[in-house]
Scaffold this active site. Structure first.
Site, PDB file in Angstrom:
ATOM      1  N   GLU A 341       0.824  -1.212   0.000  1.00 56.57           N
ATOM      2  CA  GLU A 341       0.000   0.000   0.000  1.00 56.57           C
ATOM      3  C   GLU A 341       0.858   1.263   0.000  1.00 56.57           C
ATOM      4  O   GLU A 341       0.477   2.274  -0.596  1.00 56.57           O
ATOM      5  CB  GLU A 341      -0.967  -0.008   1.185  1.00 56.57           C
ATOM      6  CG  GLU A 341      -1.923  -1.198   1.230  1.00 56.57           C
ATOM      7  CD  GLU A 341      -2.781  -1.358  -0.021  1.00 56.57           C
ATOM      8  OE1 GLU A 341      -2.915  -0.394  -0.798  1.00 56.57           O
ATOM      9  OE2 GLU A 341      -3.318  -2.462  -0.230  1.00 56.57           O
ATOM     10  N   TYR A 415      -2.193  -7.198 -11.363  1.00 53.20           N
ATOM     11  CA  TYR A 415      -1.251  -7.264 -10.246  1.00 53.20           C
ATOM     12  C   TYR A 415      -0.054  -8.154 -10.600  1.00 53.20           C
ATOM     13  O   TYR A 415       1.040  -7.664 -10.875  1.00 53.20           O
ATOM     14  CB  TYR A 415      -1.949  -7.811  -8.997  1.00 53.20           C
ATOM     15  CG  TYR A 415      -3.003  -6.918  -8.400  1.00 53.20           C
ATOM     16  CD1 TYR A 415      -2.724  -6.119  -7.295  1.00 53.20           C
ATOM     17  CD2 TYR A 415      -4.290  -6.882  -8.918  1.00 53.20           C
ATOM     18  CE1 TYR A 415      -3.699  -5.307  -6.725  1.00 53.20           C
ATOM     19  CE2 TYR A 415      -5.271  -6.075  -8.362  1.00 53.20           C
ATOM     20  CZ  TYR A 415      -4.970  -5.292  -7.269  1.00 53.20           C
ATOM     21  OH  TYR A 415      -5.933  -4.491  -6.714  1.00 53.20           O
TER      22      TYR A 415
END
Length: 554
Positions: A341, A415
């Site tokens: 993150e 991803y």
């Protein structure tokens, strides 16, 4: 024999099963509401550029109710009398104020259309205020679905957070809900019941005791910020801080956690945050938000890349909730949520795509940053092993680039397949120092900007000195892999690429067992590889460790 080989090739390309073939898959049906939400070209949106927001809201956790206003300051890009902003239909627009007077508005789906009493001239700067209230949608499984999370901490006190990426920030506040136009700066004022604190983006400027048992927290964001990053975190937060000597000076590190997590947080954050910053700054350049600082905030969900206020919910353990997504052993040596993150501060926050169809720019680079962190900590072989391990999560189910203009992402393969694509490009470029400069240059070239995916591809072509377009196209626009077809005939080795991209070309690393890899340029036409004369099925080796490709040897 030939038929069997052809069938094997089709299977490698993912075209043999009709139910899985792209051309035979049903196209999703998009509605007018999707276009209202996702369009980047509507004149009702392009007629104004955002300069400043003041979001001023009051939260009643017991009633799950929010009320308040948002001030829009903007510059007109053309003459207009009507514009669009966005707010979910379940929330009430009480009034729209312009120059102190109410102006008319209409609603359709989650779009709101405001009509001004006289034309607003191109080049002028103006403002209006939206007053609203209601019960925001409650997220059922944040952060994978959007909304607000209402829960309680260990002491039974309210704990509330927002998570709205993809679904849209207009699920809880009125905004121009698209990524293409980021507001230049904003003030976030949140009033919460006494005894609770609100933690938002940027820096805390003021705390004010109000009548009626409420306290207001004012947070100032001095840099551009995308809508879904704007965050509200309400709870009985405890604070501790640190600092990091980074590339642009001293970076403040602020941590806001629940009382029961304070001791664990001090240990876990100390072990991960500074090594993360050192790695990310080495590979991608300076942390993008020195003015607004870096924060980690305890969250009642797994985590989210809220700019300068990263939401953390990994339960103070290494890995992804204790698991290694790569199954290599490297993924449990660090805290996945802190690394991943925070990586979004460079990709997603610093560089934001205009359309979420290009979200691969956010997720591919950030997932790749995990491997670069492993490389920084444990060496390049470890980082390469981690990337290779990411392949276990790839589905090859649909293209990574989604449809444009309808607020629709592409495949979740953005991803891990995206990460493997970047590692493959690094291998093709074959110069690690140059690769690092490309990554750092990407961050500086598009510093605090919104981009298209094509701009990123064009950047790599230009700065690498190689045309990588067809590699990007095959991996992003098609679900199947480029497949290396090798024929061994009369002591000769012939090879070509099989790809859905016309005239696909990419150099690939090949060798005879025990020898050194050689980078061999290949196209879709068979070519004799003189360096591999006399190759056999037993001694021919293809670098499938660094190339995410199919291989067919005849």
């Amino acid at each position: 024999m030939k038929d069997n080989l052809f069938l094997a090739l089709l299977l490698l390309l993912g075209l043999a099963h009709p139910a899985a073939a792209q051309l035979l898959q049903p196209k999703p049906a998009f509605s007018r509401a999707d276009s209202l939400r996702g369009s980047l070209t509507s004149p009702l949106r392009t007629c104004y550029n955002l300069n400043y927001y003041h979001l001023d809201v009051k939260l009643d956790p017991a009633k799950r109710f929010i009320s308040g206003s948002n001030l829009f300051r903007f510059s007109a890009t053309q003459d207009f009398t009507q514009l669009q902003f966005d707010l979910f239909a379940n929330l009430q627009v009480e009034k729209v104020l312009y120059k102190g007077k109410e102006v008319p508005f209409t609603r359709e789906a989650n779009a709101v259309f405001v009509t001004f009493p006289q034309p607003i001239a191109k080049g002028s700067r103006d403002e209006f205020t939206v007053q609203y209230s209601g019960n925001p949608i409650v997220a059922k499984k944040a952060p994978w679905d959007g909304g607000m999370v209402f829960t309680k901490d260990a002491a039974g006190k309210p704990w509330v957070a927002t998570a709205c990426q993809g679904t849209g920030a207009s699920i809880w506040w009125p905004t121009k809900d698209q990524q293409a136009d980021e507001v230049d700066s904003m003030l976030i004022s949140v009033s919460v019941p006494n005894g609770l604190k609100n933690i938002s983006n940027g820096r805390l400027r003021k705390v004010t005791k109000l009548k009626g048992g409420y306290t207001r927290f004012d947070w100032a964001v001095r840099n551009p910020i995308n809508n879904y990053d704007v965050a509200l975190n309400v709870g009985d937060y405890q604070h501790f801080s640190d600092s990091y000597a980074g590339e642009k000076g001293l970076l403040t590190l602020d941590y806001w956690v629940l009382p029961e997590n304070l001791a664990k947080a001090k240990t876990q954050f100390a072990a991960n945050v500074k090594p993360m910053l050192k790695s990310m700054e080495y590979w991608f350049g300076p942390y993008p938000w020195y003015q607004d600082g870096y924060k980690l905030v305890d969250a009642p969900h797994l985590g989210m890349e809220h700019q300068s206020a990263v939401a953390y919910g990994n339960k103070y353990q290494n890995g992804y909730l204790g698991r290694d997504r790569s199954n290599t052993g490297w993924g449990t040596k660090w805290d996945f949520i802190i690394i991943h993150e925070s990586g979004h501060e460079w990709f997603g926050n610093n560089i934001t795509t205009k359309d979420i169809a290009d979200m691969w720019v956010h997720e591919a680079f950030t997932t790749y940053s995990e491997a670069l962190f492993v490389e920084s900590q444990f060496g390049k072989p470890a980082g390469q092993e981690y990337i290779h391990g990411q392949r276990r999560n790839i589905q090859n189910d649909s293209p990574i680039i989604g449809p444009y203009g309808v607020n629709q992402e592409g495949s979740g393969d953005m991803y891990d397949k995206g990460s493997n694509l970047l590692n493959m490009l690094r291998t093709v470029i074959n110069d690690d120092a140059k690769w690092r400069q490309l990554l750092r240059g990407l961050s500086s070239t598009f510093y605090h900007q919104t981009v298209t995916g094509q701009q990123v591809i064009d950047y790599f072509n230009r700065e690498s000195g190689q045309d990588l377009t067809k590699i990007f196209d095959q991996c992003l626009r098609h679900r199947s892999l480029p497949t290396l077809e090798v024929r061994l005939e009369d002591g000769k080795t012939l090879a070509r690429w099989v790809s859905e991209v016309p005239d696909f070309d990419m150099p690939v690393r090949l060798r005879l067992k025990g020898g050194d890899y050689q980078l061999i340029p290949l196209t879709t036409k068979f070519a004799v590889i003189k360096e591999l004369a006399g190759a056999t099925r037993e001694n021919l080796e293809v670098d499938t460790f660094n190339y995410y490709i199919g291989v067919l040897v005849e």
